[in-house]
Structure formats: C-alpha cells, structure tokens
Design a protein around this motif. Structure first.
Motif, PDB file in Angstrom:
ATOM      1  N   THR A 101       0.829  -1.206   0.000  1.00  0.00           N
ATOM      2  CA  THR A 101       0.000   0.000   0.000  1.00  0.00           C
ATOM      3  C   THR A 101       0.864   1.255   0.000  1.00  0.00           C
ATOM      4  O   THR A 101       0.592   2.213  -0.733  1.00  0.00           O
ATOM      5  CB  THR A 101      -0.935   0.007   1.225  1.00  0.00           C
ATOM      6  OG1 THR A 101      -1.773  -1.152   1.173  1.00  0.00           O
ATOM      7  CG2 THR A 101      -1.814   1.249   1.232  1.00  0.00           C
ATOM      8  N   SER A 152       2.395   1.812  -3.460  1.00  0.00           N
ATOM      9  CA  SER A 152       1.470   2.227  -4.517  1.00  0.00           C
ATOM     10  C   SER A 152       0.883   3.617  -4.276  1.00  0.00           C
ATOM     11  O   SER A 152       0.154   4.131  -5.119  1.00  0.00           O
ATOM     12  CB  SER A 152       0.326   1.213  -4.648  1.00  0.00           C
ATOM     13  OG  SER A 152      -0.509   1.254  -3.507  1.00  0.00           O
ATOM     14  N   THR A 153       1.203   4.216  -3.120  1.00  0.00           N
ATOM     15  CA  THR A 153       0.664   5.540  -2.810  1.00  0.00           C
ATOM     16  C   THR A 153       1.762   6.575  -2.603  1.00  0.00           C
ATOM     17  O   THR A 153       1.568   7.573  -1.915  1.00  0.00           O
ATOM     18  CB  THR A 153      -0.234   5.486  -1.557  1.00  0.00           C
ATOM     19  OG1 THR A 153       0.482   4.867  -0.477  1.00  0.00           O
ATOM     20  CG2 THR A 153      -1.500   4.701  -1.828  1.00  0.00           C
ATOM     21  N   ILE A 176      -2.198   6.702   3.954  1.00  0.00           N
ATOM     22  CA  ILE A 176      -3.047   7.764   3.415  1.00  0.00           C
ATOM     23  C   ILE A 176      -2.618   9.126   3.928  1.00  0.00           C
ATOM     24  O   ILE A 176      -2.670  10.126   3.191  1.00  0.00           O
ATOM     25  CB  ILE A 176      -4.530   7.485   3.747  1.00  0.00           C
ATOM     26  CG1 ILE A 176      -4.957   6.150   3.136  1.00  0.00           C
ATOM     27  CG2 ILE A 176      -5.416   8.607   3.230  1.00  0.00           C
ATOM     28  CD1 ILE A 176      -4.647   5.985   1.653  1.00  0.00           C
ATOM     29  N   LEU A 212       0.301   9.914   1.799  1.00  0.00           N
ATOM     30  CA  LEU A 212      -0.177  10.238   0.449  1.00  0.00           C
ATOM     31  C   LEU A 212      -0.588  11.706   0.376  1.00  0.00           C
ATOM     32  O   LEU A 212      -0.198  12.436  -0.539  1.00  0.00           O
ATOM     33  CB  LEU A 212      -1.343   9.323   0.105  1.00  0.00           C
ATOM     34  CG  LEU A 212      -2.145   9.553  -1.186  1.00  0.00           C
ATOM     35  CD1 LEU A 212      -2.729   8.228  -1.672  1.00  0.00           C
ATOM     36  CD2 LEU A 212      -3.284  10.547  -0.999  1.00  0.00           C
ATOM     37  N   PHE A 236      -1.017   7.876  -8.897  1.00  0.00           N
ATOM     38  CA  PHE A 236      -1.466   6.516  -8.600  1.00  0.00           C
ATOM     39  C   PHE A 236      -1.540   5.694  -9.879  1.00  0.00           C
ATOM     40  O   PHE A 236      -1.121   4.535  -9.913  1.00  0.00           O
ATOM     41  CB  PHE A 236      -2.837   6.567  -7.916  1.00  0.00           C
ATOM     42  CG  PHE A 236      -3.315   5.238  -7.400  1.00  0.00           C
ATOM     43  CD1 PHE A 236      -2.957   4.804  -6.134  1.00  0.00           C
ATOM     44  CD2 PHE A 236      -4.128   4.421  -8.176  1.00  0.00           C
ATOM     45  CE1 PHE A 236      -3.395   3.586  -5.647  1.00  0.00           C
ATOM     46  CE2 PHE A 236      -4.575   3.205  -7.699  1.00  0.00           C
ATOM     47  CZ  PHE A 236      -4.202   2.787  -6.425  1.00  0.00           C
TER      48      PHE A 236
END
Length: 348
Positions: free
Chosen positions: A89, A92-93, A195, A198, A208
């Motif tokens: 995660t 990918s962020t 997050i 991000l 993304f």
C-alpha cells in the motif's frame, strides 16, 4: 404392509426430517451470530485506534517523509502477512517500501537495509524473537525504527524511535488465540499511515495511475485518444460530392460504422453514420444518386488527440454517439475513434 405401519413409518420419517431441518437452521443462526460478533469486535478494535493517533503518529509520518531511502516493513507470522500488505500500500501511494522477513534478515537479508531507510516493525506482543534479534544491527545502522505493537512496555516498543500503540481489548477468535482483531488493527493503522503520507506528499490520481498502468484506473488516467485512435488509411473519409453508395462502401471497408466528410484540405465538414443511413432510407433517399453532403450530419463532435481516452468515452456517452472524429488544432482530420476501440483498450 398394513396401512397403519405405512402411516407410522411416514410419520417417523417426517419427524426425522423436521429435526434435521431444525438443527440445520440452528447451525445457520449460530454461524451468522459468530460472523456478526467477529465483525463487531474488529470494528470496535479499529474504532479505538482513532483515540491513539497523536504526536507519535505525526512523528512516524515525519520520519518517513524525510526518508531518502525506503520504508522497510517487517513482521513475523500473521503480522508479516499484514506487513507485506502495508508495504504494498505504501509503495502504490507514493512511499517507496518493501517487505523483509525478519527470519531471513538474520541470514543475510539485513543487507537490504541501509542507513538511509526507515524500518516499520509489526508485532502484537512486541517480543517476537526474530524481530528483537535484529534490533542491535538496526541500532548500529542508525535507522529510525517505528514499531506497531499491542504492548507499549515490550522490548520492541522501548527500542523504537517511535512507538504506535495498536493494542486491542480482545481477539475476535472465541478461543482468544488466533490473531484477528489485532491483525485488523495493524492493517488499519498501516492504511492510516499510508493515506496520511499520500496527502502530505500531494500524491494525485495521476501519480497513482502511473504505478498501476496495467489496471483499469491506470488506463483511464494514462491513455490518451492518440494512443488508441485509428489513423492513416484506417480512417474512413469521403468528399462532399461522393455518392451515398460509394460512401457506404467506405464505411463497410473501414469498419467504424461511419465516415468523415472532408474537403480537399482535410477540414472536417460532417459525418455520416449508421443512424444517418437509417434516417435517409426512411425518407426514401436513392443511394445511387444522392451525394453524401445532402444527408451528412454537419458540425459533428470532434476531439483533440491529447484528450484522455476516458474523457472521449464520457463525451460519446453524453452525446449518445458511437464514433468520434479526431482533429488537429487547425481542424484537419487526423484520426477516428469508436466505442469498440475504447472497449479494446480497456477504458470502458
């Protein structure tokens, strides 16, 4: 066999079936109750984490944001599986990360960790032997260590640069043994970190997509019309004086369900589609004598080649058309696109 015996056997079988049905229904209810209880317990565990996001959470984020290397996520057993997902995660962020197995770390994989990295270690007990065994090496490297544990007084919590408490009241497992609520809490806290990072990095949907080029989102955000449109001899086109029957041959040969109508300089004058043909036939038009200019649709929808293919699909749906002419800035026809091209490209 007497009628009385038959009735007795039938009644016995019926009672047996009723008992089986009742037991089956009771089993179903128990399974449903257990499933509901697990979800309630895990939801409660996750909800309680919100109260613990404070200064330590911010410090952890700042260490990761200032990292010039990568985030090395590590954990043993079920925590390792969760750690692997957290690493994916993060990666990918917008936060470069990968997972290192703590057992393998003691047998050479510690070489994957450099002084420019940050280590994120997961252990519910905080006393996982394989993790604690590599702590001296991490101290010598001087890397920031962020720990996620359910025990603030554990070895891993004390040794960490930053400790984030993910303690849960109880596991959802009725035996209190299988990691359930604790692993869910770890995963949720990992998502919270990812997050928050991000947002702090200003990571966008386009960013993304660049790390997901094979997915539908990547195709929607990265593919432009020029990547999927038909060009050159594949583009159906006729001049205004072309007879309708000849235009129909052009449509048939090119297979896009339409043809552009252009002048001698390739300026788009109109379009003729399957719908236009149906309307022309309803009016009794003679395909052998009618020029295309008299039945074409004037001022058709066009798009520039740099437009996102997903935007082209939305425009086609909005105007209820199946094809789009692609033009240069000066209005010259340079390509064509239909819904089939977008389907093949995986945009719709």
């Amino acid at each position: 066999m007497s009628r009385e015996l038959n009735n007795t056997l039938y009644q016995s079988k019926s009672e047996h079936n009723d008992q089986e049905l009742a037991e089956h229904q009771e089993t179903n209810k128990r399974l449903q109750r257990l499933g509901q209880e697990v979800l309630k317990l895990e939801a409660k565990a996750v909800n309680s984490l919100a109260e613990r996001i404070g200064d330590n959470f911010s410090r952890a984020c700042r260490h990761i944001l200032s990292c010039t290397g990568r985030v090395i996520v590590t954990g043993m057993g079920k925590s390792g599986h969760i750690g692997s997902k957290i690493a994916a995660t993060l990666a990918s962020t917008g936060t470069p990360a990968f997972f290192v197995h703590p057992g393998e770390a003691s047998h050479g994989d510690l070489g994957m960790i450099t002084g420019a990295d940050v280590v994120l270690a997961l252990s519910n007990s905080g006393e996982t032997h394989e993790l604690n065994a590599i702590l001296p090496r991490l101290r010598r490297l001087g890397v920031p260590l962020i720990s996620l544990t359910g025990n603030p007084d554990s070895t891993l919590a004390r040794e960490a640069t930053v400790h984030i408490d993910i303690q849960v009241e109880k596991e959802a497992c009725p035996l209190g043994l299988a990691p359930t609520s604790s692993t869910t809490a770890s995963l949720a806290m990992g998502d919270a970190l990812a997050i928050a990072l991000l947002d702090a990095r200003g990571f966008t949907a386009e960013d993304f997509a660049r790390s997901h080029p094979g997915g539908r989102l990547g195709r929607r955000l990265l593919l432009h019309i020029e990547d999927v449109m038909q060009t050159g001899d594949k583009v159906p086109q006729v001049t205004p004086g072309t007879l309708l029957r000849e235009a129909l041959l052009e449509i048939s040969h090119k297979g896009l369900g339409m043809t552009a109508v252009v002048d001698s300089t390739q300026q788009v004058l109109g379009i003729f589609t399957d719908g236009d043909l149906r309307r022309a036939l309803d009016q009794g038009i003679d395909v052998h004598t009618t020029e295309i200019a008299t039945v074409m649709t004037q001022a058709p929808q066009t798009a520039p080649p740099h437009l996102l293919a997903a935007e082209a699909a939305e425009r086609m749906e909005r105007h209820r058309i199946n094809a789009l002419l692609i033009t240069a800035e000066d209005g010259r026809l340079i390509g064509a696109l239909n819904m089939h091209d977008l389907l093949q490209a995986g945009v719709v």
